[in-house]
Design a protein around this motif. Structure first.
Motif, PDB file in Angstrom:
ATOM      1  N   LEU A  60      -6.033   8.318  -1.073  1.00 30.35           N
ATOM      2  CA  LEU A  60      -6.293   7.963  -0.332  1.00 30.35           C
ATOM      3  C   LEU A  60      -8.271   7.597   0.004  1.00 30.35           C
ATOM      4  O   LEU A  60      -8.551   6.834  -0.393  1.00 30.35           O
ATOM      5  N   LEU A 106       1.003  -0.921   0.146  1.00 31.44           N
ATOM      6  CA  LEU A 106       0.132   0.088   0.285  1.00 31.44           C
ATOM      7  C   LEU A 106       0.633   1.041  -0.318  1.00 31.44           C
ATOM      8  O   LEU A 106       0.740   2.124  -0.868  1.00 31.44           O
ATOM      9  N   VAL A 118      -4.859   2.882   7.926  1.00 29.44           N
ATOM     10  CA  VAL A 118      -4.555   3.046   6.534  1.00 29.44           C
ATOM     11  C   VAL A 118      -4.448   4.850   6.720  1.00 29.44           C
ATOM     12  O   VAL A 118      -5.662   5.355   7.146  1.00 29.44           O
ATOM     13  N   ILE A 153      -6.387  -0.796  -0.387  1.00 29.10           N
ATOM     14  CA  ILE A 153      -6.726  -0.611   0.444  1.00 29.10           C
ATOM     15  C   ILE A 153      -7.711  -0.945   0.857  1.00 29.10           C
ATOM     16  O   ILE A 153      -8.364  -1.567   2.293  1.00 29.10           O
TER      17      ILE A 153
END
Lengths: 189, 191
Positions: A118, A75, A107, A97
């Motif tokens: 994101l 990620l 995250v 994600i």
């Protein structure tokens, strides 16, 4: 083999032993921040903190470790490249994600651009999977600063064209690029 | 493994090659072709190839590949063959670096790769196109000629959109160019 602290197991043991984070940290002679720092991706897992927590919880330090999952590393790599404008890395990000959220891996980005990307990726993941946690994540990461925007492909494409062709979940977070939702969907296998 | 670079692609090809006992030709397009032609490129795990009997054999071998080397090989690119001139194979490029003892790897020529990407032209394509345009071997006049040939043949999609995509790319090749989508349509007698 890389190891990290098993956050899930530690939470379970805290509950079983009748602690909360505050009382555990106190017993282990850690600050609350010091306790939370133990779960950051750059924390050296085999440390005094680990031994202290293990002793309080009445287990071996090894019992609190688990093999590192590649998801967080992947990620971070994808996010880093996407923030440089790489559309292909962004295309894979929603699926990773989703994988991270399923594994309760935190995250978050380290700056507003990362958080914006994101948020857009989480929003796309939500539109594909309909999993509420992803919508919550997107909302949490959403940038209140609406003046800035991020574009994929702007070296070659006209901005108006990019904006017109951006999927709605991305545009919602001021991240623009010419994609179709099926481009993201194929990585959710 | 999320994204594929030259090293990962070579590992995959070498594994397949080692399992073959006769010559096989594989024609590759899409992101994997860009990886072959451009050292710093990356693609997703899909290898877009053109249909052939050999593809079935390679897919069969792929089932036995270790997960950290395995890639998804498919013939999805067939749906985009409508955007290529019939003689694309004659212009394809053999990659001696990626080819093995039996498995011979070909890619579309850079001009045809840009051509296909012009007709789809999403953000991924834009970044691939920039890499391909930067190749010393890229022939802009060949690209323009083949684009106009395909454009006049009325491929799927809206002509004004395709013309607009070409105009954006041509402006990258010739900064300051006054080309527009309307001019392309006029040139192709499609107004």
């Amino acid at each position: 083999m890389e190891v990290v602290l098993n956050q899930k197991k530690i939470k379970e043991l805290i509950k079983i032993n009748g602690y909360n984070v505050r009382s555990l940290a106190l017993q282990a002679n850690l600050s609350r921040q010091g306790y939370y720092d133990m779960f950051k991706s750059d924390y050296q897992p085999v440390s005094k903190g680990l031994y202290a927590v293990a002793e309080v919880l009445g287990v071996s330090p090894i019992d609190l470790l688990t093999e590192s999952d590649n998801t967080l590393r992947e990620l971070n790599q994808l996010l880093h490249n996407a923030a440089q404008g790489d559309a292909r890395n962004f295309e894979v990000l929603p699926a990773i994600i989703y994988s991270a959220v399923k594994k309760s891996i935190p995250v978050n980005g380290t700056n507003t651009i990362n958080n914006r990307i994101l948020a857009a990726a989480a929003q796309i993941a939500y539109s594909i999977t309909n999993k509420k946690k992803l919508q919550l994540l997107a909302t949490k990461l959403e940038q209140q600063e609406r003046r800035n925007a991020f574009f994929f492909g702007s070296d070659l494409m006209e901005l108006t064209h990019i904006i017109q062709m951006t999927p709605v979940p991305m545009a919602k977070h001021n991240v623009f690029g010419v994609f179709e939702l099926k481009d993201f969907e194929r990585h959710f296998k | 493994m999320i994204l594929v670079d030259q090293t990962k692609l070579k590992s995959f090809i070498r594994y397949i090659d080692a399992k073959l006992d006769h010559p096989v030709s594989l024609y590759i397009a899409g992101g994997s072709a860009v990886v072959i032609l451009c050292p710093d490129a990356q693609s997703t795990k899909d290898i877009d190839t053109f249909s052939s009997n050999e593809l079935l054999l390679i897919k069969k071998i792929n089932k036995s590949i270790p997960p950290d080397i395995s890639l998804d090989i498919n013939n999805g690119i067939n749906t985009f063959e409508a955007y290529l001139p019939d003689d694309w194979k004659n212009h394809s490029i053999h990659s001696s670096i990626f080819s093995g003892k039996y498995l011979q790897i070909y890619t579309l020529c850079p001009e045809d790769l840009v051509l296909m990407k012009t007709f789809r032209f999403n953000s991924k394509d834009a970044q691939d196109i920039e890499k391909l345009l930067a190749l010393d071997s890229f022939n802009k006049n060949k690209y323009k000629k083949r684009f106009m040939e395909m454009f006049r043949a009325a491929p799927p999609g809206q002509p004004i959109v395709h013309a607009g995509s070409f105009a954006m790319i041509w402006k990258k090749i010739h900064p300051g160019s006054s080309i527009t989508a309307q001019k392309i349509l006029k040139l192709a007698d499609l107004e």
